[in-house]
Design an enzyme around this catalytic site. Structure first.
Site, PDB file in Angstrom:
ATOM      1  N   ASN A 298      -1.300   4.946  -1.515  1.00 32.01           N
ATOM      2  CA  ASN A 298      -0.380   4.233  -2.398  1.00 32.01           C
ATOM      3  C   ASN A 298       1.048   4.485  -1.923  1.00 32.01           C
ATOM      4  O   ASN A 298       1.306   5.449  -1.188  1.00 32.01           O
ATOM      5  CB  ASN A 298      -0.551   4.739  -3.836  1.00 32.01           C
ATOM      6  CG  ASN A 298      -1.488   3.856  -4.640  1.00 32.01           C
ATOM      7  OD1 ASN A 298      -2.393   3.243  -4.098  1.00 32.01           O
ATOM      8  ND2 ASN A 298      -1.268   3.788  -5.932  1.00 32.01           N
ATOM      9  N   PRO A 299       2.023   3.672  -2.345  1.00 30.54           N
ATOM     10  CA  PRO A 299       3.396   3.831  -1.855  1.00 30.54           C
ATOM     11  C   PRO A 299       3.974   5.242  -2.033  1.00 30.54           C
ATOM     12  O   PRO A 299       4.761   5.696  -1.219  1.00 30.54           O
ATOM     13  CB  PRO A 299       4.177   2.799  -2.683  1.00 30.54           C
ATOM     14  CG  PRO A 299       3.191   1.727  -2.959  1.00 30.54           C
ATOM     15  CD  PRO A 299       1.899   2.445  -3.177  1.00 30.54           C
ATOM     16  N   CYS A 300       3.573   5.930  -3.100  1.00 36.87           N
ATOM     17  CA  CYS A 300       4.092   7.287  -3.322  1.00 36.87           C
ATOM     18  C   CYS A 300       3.191   8.372  -2.739  1.00 36.87           C
ATOM     19  O   CYS A 300       3.461   9.567  -2.892  1.00 36.87           O
ATOM     20  CB  CYS A 300       4.299   7.529  -4.816  1.00 36.87           C
ATOM     21  SG  CYS A 300       5.632   6.540  -5.517  1.00 36.87           S
ATOM     22  N   GLY A 301       2.097   7.964  -2.098  1.00 35.66           N
ATOM     23  CA  GLY A 301       1.255   8.915  -1.381  1.00 35.66           C
ATOM     24  C   GLY A 301       0.255   9.674  -2.226  1.00 35.66           C
ATOM     25  O   GLY A 301      -0.393  10.605  -1.739  1.00 35.66           O
ATOM     26  N   GLU A 302       0.082   9.284  -3.503  1.00 32.33           N
ATOM     27  CA  GLU A 302      -0.769  10.091  -4.374  1.00 32.33           C
ATOM     28  C   GLU A 302      -2.254   9.759  -4.257  1.00 32.33           C
ATOM     29  O   GLU A 302      -3.102  10.506  -4.742  1.00 32.33           O
ATOM     30  CB  GLU A 302      -0.321   9.948  -5.835  1.00 32.33           C
ATOM     31  CG  GLU A 302      -0.587   8.589  -6.469  1.00 32.33           C
ATOM     32  CD  GLU A 302       0.524   7.583  -6.217  1.00 32.33           C
ATOM     33  OE1 GLU A 302       0.441   6.470  -6.747  1.00 32.33           O
ATOM     34  OE2 GLU A 302       1.476   7.917  -5.490  1.00 32.33           O
TER      35      GLU A 302
ATOM     36  N   PRO B  63       4.169  10.000  -9.451  1.00 34.91           N
ATOM     37  CA  PRO B  63       5.446  10.397 -10.071  1.00 34.91           C
ATOM     38  C   PRO B  63       5.688   9.708 -11.413  1.00 34.91           C
ATOM     39  O   PRO B  63       6.278  10.301 -12.311  1.00 34.91           O
ATOM     40  CB  PRO B  63       6.490   9.949  -9.040  1.00 34.91           C
ATOM     41  CG  PRO B  63       5.751   9.892  -7.751  1.00 34.91           C
ATOM     42  CD  PRO B  63       4.349   9.483  -8.087  1.00 34.91           C
TER      43      PRO B  63
END
Length: 248
Positions: A4-8, A150
């Site tokens: 995902n864009p935030c890396g989670e 986040p």
């Protein structure tokens, strides 16, 4: 593989993840964390999120196939720092880490049982025979269930702290259009100051001038300074301890 864009969330090619959030602050009642209610809400959340996958339409055929092959959902949170404040537990404490582990265990066990119940009703995810559950009697409908992004925009919508993070600042000013300055103060902080009978605009300004931190301000009692630590008051090792507690 991708994320995902935030890396989670690690993802397979063309896959996306259906994300949702619980507000941990809403599970604190009478200075206790309500684990039973958390489990009940998780059972509803898993069914809701799985229904979202069924109801969704994707413009790219490869994405449609990858999403439905795995039925990946990611239920996370907002409001962890606020929940700890309500419980009067310092963010960087062993008690907070223990609670984080218990909370995520409650979330996962309720989510997994619900996903297995759903699989009995509607079928497991199509690629389950290539998974670690291939030979298990109880197989889930979703390849994954939890993640902790986040979730900043969702936290703003809910009026609480971001994800599992500590507060960034207790009070701060933002520069907005035409030279205006917008002051923001954490409501839970204001409430505690008023309970102590020490709230004032002058004290809030001291916090703003102290980079949003309560540390070292003599008018603020030490017990409040312990509970209301912000991100840069906490050792990097303790940030990692909290992440590890949620990832366990």
């Amino acid at each position: 593989m991708a994320t995902n864009p935030c890396g989670e969330v690690p993802l397979y090619p063309y896959e996306s993840c259906n994300l949702g959030y619980l507000n941990f602050a809403n599970f604190v009642k009478e200075n206790k964390f309500d684990h039973q209610r958390l489990a009940d809400v998780m059972r509803t959340a898993v069914r809701l999120m799985d229904n979202v996958i069924s109801a969704s339409w994707f413009p790219v055929e490869e994405v449609q196939k990858s999403v439905t092959d795995h039925r990946r959902i990611g239920i996370g949170s907002v409001g962890w720092a606020e929940a700890l404040v309500k419980l009067e537990i310092p963010y960087d404490s062993d008690k907070a880490y223990r609670l984080a582990r218990k909370v995520t265990k409650t979330m996962y066990e309720a989510a997994f049982e619900t996903s297995c119940d759903l699989a009995e009703e509607k079928g497991s995810f199509p690629l389950v025979e290539e998974s670690i559950w291939a030979k298990e009697k109880r197989q889930p409908r979703n390849v994954a269930l939890l993640t902790f992004p986040p979730s900043s925009s969702n936290a703003v919508i809910c009026g609480t702290s971001f994800g599992i993070e500590p507060y960034f600042a207790l009070a701060y000013e933002q520069n907005v259009l035409e030279g205006m300055r917008l002051k923001t103060v954490i409501p839970a902080f204001v409430k505690k100051l008023k309970e102590k009978g020490i709230y004032s605009e002058e004290l809030i300004q001291k916090v703003i001038d102290n980079h949003g931190s309560a540390q070292g301000i003599k008018e603020i009692p030490e017990d409040l300074q312990e509970i209301f630590k912000v991100a840069h008051d906490i050792r990097w090792q303790d940030h990692i301890k909290m992440q590890a507690a949620f990832q366990k």
